[in-house]
Design a protein around this motif. Structure first.
Motif, short mmCIF file in Angstrom:
data_model
loop_
_atom_site.label_atom_id
_atom_site.label_comp_id
_atom_site.label_asym_id
_atom_site.label_seq_id
_atom_site.Cartn_x
_atom_site.Cartn_y
_atom_site.Cartn_z
N PRO A 104 0.69 -1.56 0.10
CA PRO A 104 0.62 -0.24 -0.21
C PRO A 104 0.49 1.50 -0.22
CG PRO A 104 -0.87 -1.47 1.69
CD PRO A 104 0.57 -2.08 1.46
N PHE A 105 2.16 1.17 0.39
CA PHE A 105 2.68 2.61 0.37
C PHE A 105 3.78 2.43 -0.63
CE2 PHE A 105 5.20 -0.26 2.80
CZ PHE A 105 4.69 -1.42 3.65
N GLY A 106 3.89 1.58 -1.63
CA GLY A 106 4.63 1.84 -3.28
C GLY A 106 4.88 0.43 -3.87
N THR A 107 5.38 0.08 -4.63
CA THR A 107 6.33 -1.26 -5.22
C THR A 107 7.39 -1.18 -5.60
OG1 THR A 107 3.82 -1.06 -6.32
CG2 THR A 107 5.70 -2.79 -7.40
N PHE A 108 8.40 -2.09 -4.22
CA PHE A 108 9.95 -1.73 -3.91
C PHE A 108 10.36 -3.09 -5.04
CE2 PHE A 108 7.65 0.04 -0.78
CZ PHE A 108 8.42 1.06 -0.86
N LEU A 109 11.63 -3.13 -5.49
CA LEU A 109 12.81 -4.18 -5.68
C LEU A 109 13.35 -4.95 -5.00
CD1 LEU A 109 14.19 -6.38 -8.26
CD2 LEU A 109 15.40 -4.52 -8.25
N VAL A 110 12.96 -5.45 -4.15
CA VAL A 110 14.13 -5.43 -2.38
C VAL A 110 14.39 -6.77 -2.99
CG1 VAL A 110 13.16 -6.95 -0.69
CG2 VAL A 110 11.42 -5.56 -1.36
N LEU A 130 21.27 6.27 -9.07
CA LEU A 130 20.11 6.15 -7.96
C LEU A 130 20.10 8.10 -7.48
CD1 LEU A 130 22.22 3.93 -5.43
CD2 LEU A 130 19.82 3.63 -6.60
N GLY A 131 19.41 7.70 -6.62
CA GLY A 131 18.58 9.30 -6.32
C GLY A 131 18.53 9.44 -5.30
N PRO A 132 18.70 10.55 -4.49
CA PRO A 132 18.46 10.77 -2.54
C PRO A 132 17.98 9.45 -2.15
CG PRO A 132 18.03 12.81 -4.25
CD PRO A 132 18.45 11.42 -5.10
N ALA A 133 18.10 9.03 -1.36
CA ALA A 133 17.55 7.47 -0.40
C ALA A 133 16.08 8.64 0.07
CB ALA A 133 18.26 7.01 0.22
N ALA A 319 15.78 1.85 4.01
CA ALA A 319 15.17 2.91 2.87
C ALA A 319 15.59 2.26 1.45
CB ALA A 319 17.45 3.52 3.10
N VAL A 320 14.52 3.26 0.55
CA VAL A 320 13.95 3.80 -0.17
C VAL A 320 15.28 4.21 -0.88
CG1 VAL A 320 12.14 4.06 -2.09
CG2 VAL A 320 12.09 3.03 0.55
N HIS A 321 15.67 3.35 -2.17
CA HIS A 321 16.74 4.01 -3.33
C HIS A 321 15.70 4.14 -4.49
CE1 HIS A 321 20.34 3.44 -0.22
NE2 HIS A 321 19.20 2.86 -0.10
N VAL A 334 17.62 -3.03 -14.13
CA VAL A 334 16.76 -2.35 -12.65
C VAL A 334 15.97 -1.50 -14.08
CG1 VAL A 334 16.48 -1.18 -11.10
CG2 VAL A 334 17.43 -3.41 -10.91
N ALA A 335 15.10 -1.24 -14.53
CA ALA A 335 14.62 0.18 -15.10
C ALA A 335 14.87 1.32 -14.08
CB ALA A 335 13.38 -0.47 -15.53
N ALA A 336 14.37 2.53 -15.53
CA ALA A 336 14.25 3.95 -14.53
C ALA A 336 13.55 3.57 -13.93
CB ALA A 336 14.64 4.88 -15.74
N GLY A 337 13.17 5.13 -12.90
CA GLY A 337 12.10 4.40 -11.73
C GLY A 337 10.97 3.62 -10.79
N THR A 338 12.48 2.66 -11.24
CA THR A 338 12.02 1.43 -9.47
C THR A 338 12.71 1.73 -8.10
OG1 THR A 338 13.03 0.35 -11.04
CG2 THR A 338 12.96 -0.84 -9.31
N GLU A 339 12.05 1.53 -7.43
CA GLU A 339 12.53 1.87 -5.91
C GLU A 339 12.90 0.91 -5.58
OE1 GLU A 339 9.86 5.36 -4.63
OE2 GLU A 339 8.31 3.79 -4.28
N ILE A 340 14.43 0.96 -4.65
CA ILE A 340 14.63 0.09 -4.56
C ILE A 340 15.04 -0.46 -2.96
CG2 ILE A 340 16.87 -1.45 -4.79
CD1 ILE A 340 17.94 0.02 -7.21
#
Length: 513
Positions: A104-110, A130-133, A319-321, A334-340
């Motif tokens: 419910p709070f996002g789709t992540f690559l874990v 990577l963007g700011p975590a 942390a979400v990267h 890993v595609a652009a826009g993915t949240e790790i």
């Protein structure tokens, strides 16, 4: 690996280790015309797995749910037990490969292991993808993190205070930390936090900043506004607050070492702010957890206690990267826009007393490691050492033993008592009462009567200090320099009231002994 066996330069250690994993695990080059492994996207969890993972994370907002399971010895049914069992299931069913989970709070690559998480982030870092975590708390809520700031000159940290220099600086404030106790001998959480913040300002910025409580507040506000529209104003306020210390640096501080190492004042600003944020967090939270672990015999030295606290209870447990550009790790695209989502704090702890080194991202999420995090760990270890040289810690709450450590240990709920090793008038009574206990007044004019009255006066001074601090905390003071001046005056009054309360409480303790 023991703390004393580690290289001094944490940044090189983390960088080299992470990049070696990337290079070792990368698919071999097609030098002989042989087919290479096809690139493919990550596997997606089944709907039921998504639901279970979401439920396990959301259940972390309900700490009371663990009590029945622990009472019956069913650790697998605690919040951490369920989360780790699910991650272990995903490792089995997905061959240990990172998996895409919808919540419910996002789709992540874990990533499902700490090694994979480090290698995946290191590859992304090498690709500048990577963007700011941002942090993800136990209940799935996001929160800002102090953003990593690396010196332009990699040798700048070579001039940072050594362990011996830090030990000498910490020794100056050790008495304040051990004196931050209630009448029953338990550490006062508020006074401990104020004392460790004072220590952090002394070690990072210099002796001139020890009483500058507003500096810590401005750093915290800048961190909280890192993704907001007010970040520019907060950063300008921080620059104004640090300007006097940049103009006249203390050579014994980290700031003085960075400037001596070749950094300019402008370049040192974000580095010092990041270091101060990490040292404040580690010294106030991790040091208290380390004292609790040492008290129950889970660690036999200050360094091991700090390492164990960071390994089991990292301040940045998850942390979400965000991936701002696509990249390939091994055969995983890993595609652009993915949240790790890297959550080593949610992974099972390896068995055995000598666990691995703490996760490099326990304090800072920089994939290649962080010298400021290494320095914060050093200061925290010396803080714990200084306390242990003066007092013996006793864990009051929560109750646990070395052979059954809790999966989570919230520092705000820790109750630790200190017994002075030298004994004497400042020694803690053998029977520890609840932290909220107030001495009972005796009839007549016995010293205990005046002690009780003094204790009540200390409580009133504390409440007055809290009221002044709350007034100073209003964001309206941050609009201009005049507002900052008045805010400084209010905080100074609050600090004086808090110190007066501490002195009165010490006198009251003597009267009722």
């Amino acid at each position: 690996m023991n703390a004393e066996d580690r290289p001094a330069d944490a940044q090189d250690r983390f960088t080299d280790a992470a990049y070696r994993r990337v290079d070792a695990e990368a698919p071999p080059a097609d030098t002989q015309g042989l087919p290479t492994a096809p690139v493919r996207g990550p596997a997606t969890a089944w709907p039921l797995e998504n639901v279970l993972f979401s439920a396990a994370v959301l259940a972390r907002r309900l700490p009371w749910t663990d009590a029945p399971a622990r009472a019956l010895g069913w650790d697998a049914l605690t919040r951490e037990g369920v989360t780790r069992a699910l991650l272990a299931h995903l490792r089995r069913t997905r061959s240990g490969r990172p998996v895409r989970l919808g919540t419910p709070f996002g789709t992540f690559l874990v990533p499902l292991s700490a090694d994979d998480a480090a290698a995946l982030l290191a590859r992304a870092d090498r690709e500048d993808a990577l963007g700011p975590a941002t942090g993800l708390d136990a209940g799935g809520r996001r929160h800002p993190l102090s953003q990593h700031a690396a010196p332009d000159d990699a040798l700048a940290y070579a001039a940072a205070p050594t362990a011996e220099a830090v030990r000498a600086l910490v020794a100056e404030d050790a008495g304040r930390l051990t004196a931050a106790r209630c009448g029953d001998g338990t550490l006062d959480r508020r006074e401990w936090r104020a004392g460790t913040r004072r220590l952090a300002r002394r070690v990072v910025v210099g002796a001139g900043a020890v009483e500058d409580t507003l500096l810590s507040e401005v750093v915290a506000a800048t961190t909280a506004a890192v993704d907001g529209r007010s970040h520019g104003a907060r950063r300008a306020a921080l620059a104004r607050r640090l300007a006097p210390y940049l103009d006249d640096p203390d050579p014994a501080s980290l700031l003085g070492g960075l400037l001596a190492g070749g950094l300019t004042g402008e370049a040192a600003l974000p580095v010092v702010a990041h270091a101060l944020s990490l040292v404040c967090e580690a010294a106030s939270t991790t040091a208290l957890q380390a004292l609790a672990l040492h008290a129950v015999g889970a660690a036999d030295s200050p360094e091991r206690a700090v390492d164990e606290a960071l390994r089991r209870y990292p301040p940045v447990a998850a942390a979400v990267h965000p991936a701002r550009a696509g990249f390939v790790w091994q055969d995983l695209e890993v595609a652009a826009g993915t949240e790790i989502l890297c959550a080593p704090g949610w992974l099972p702890h390896p068995p055995g007393e000598d666990g691995p080194a703490p996760w490099p991202g326990a304090l800072c999420t920089a994939p290649a490691g962080c010298s400021a995090a290494h320095f914060a760990t050093l200061v925290t270890g010396e803080t714990v050492r200084a306390v242990l040289e003066r007092a013996r810690p006793t864990l009051i709450a929560p109750r646990f033993t070395a052979d059954r450590l809790p999966d989570s240990l919230d520092a705000s709920g820790l109750l630790v008592a200190l017994t002075d090793l030298t004994g004497g008038a400042g020694a803690v009574p053998p029977t520890v009462r609840p932290a909220t206990a107030v001495p009972d007044a005796a009839s007549g004019h016995a010293p205990a009567v005046y002690g009780a009255r003094a204790w009540a006066s200390a409580e009133r001074l504390d409440r007055h200090a809290e009221s002044l601090a709350a007034c100073a905390g209003d964001p309206g003071w941050n609009e201009d320099e005049t507002g900052e001046h008045f805010r400084t005056v209010l905080l100074a009054h609050a600090d004086r009231c808090a110190k007066a309360a501490s002195d009165v409480r010490t006198a009251a303790r003597r009267l009722v002994e």
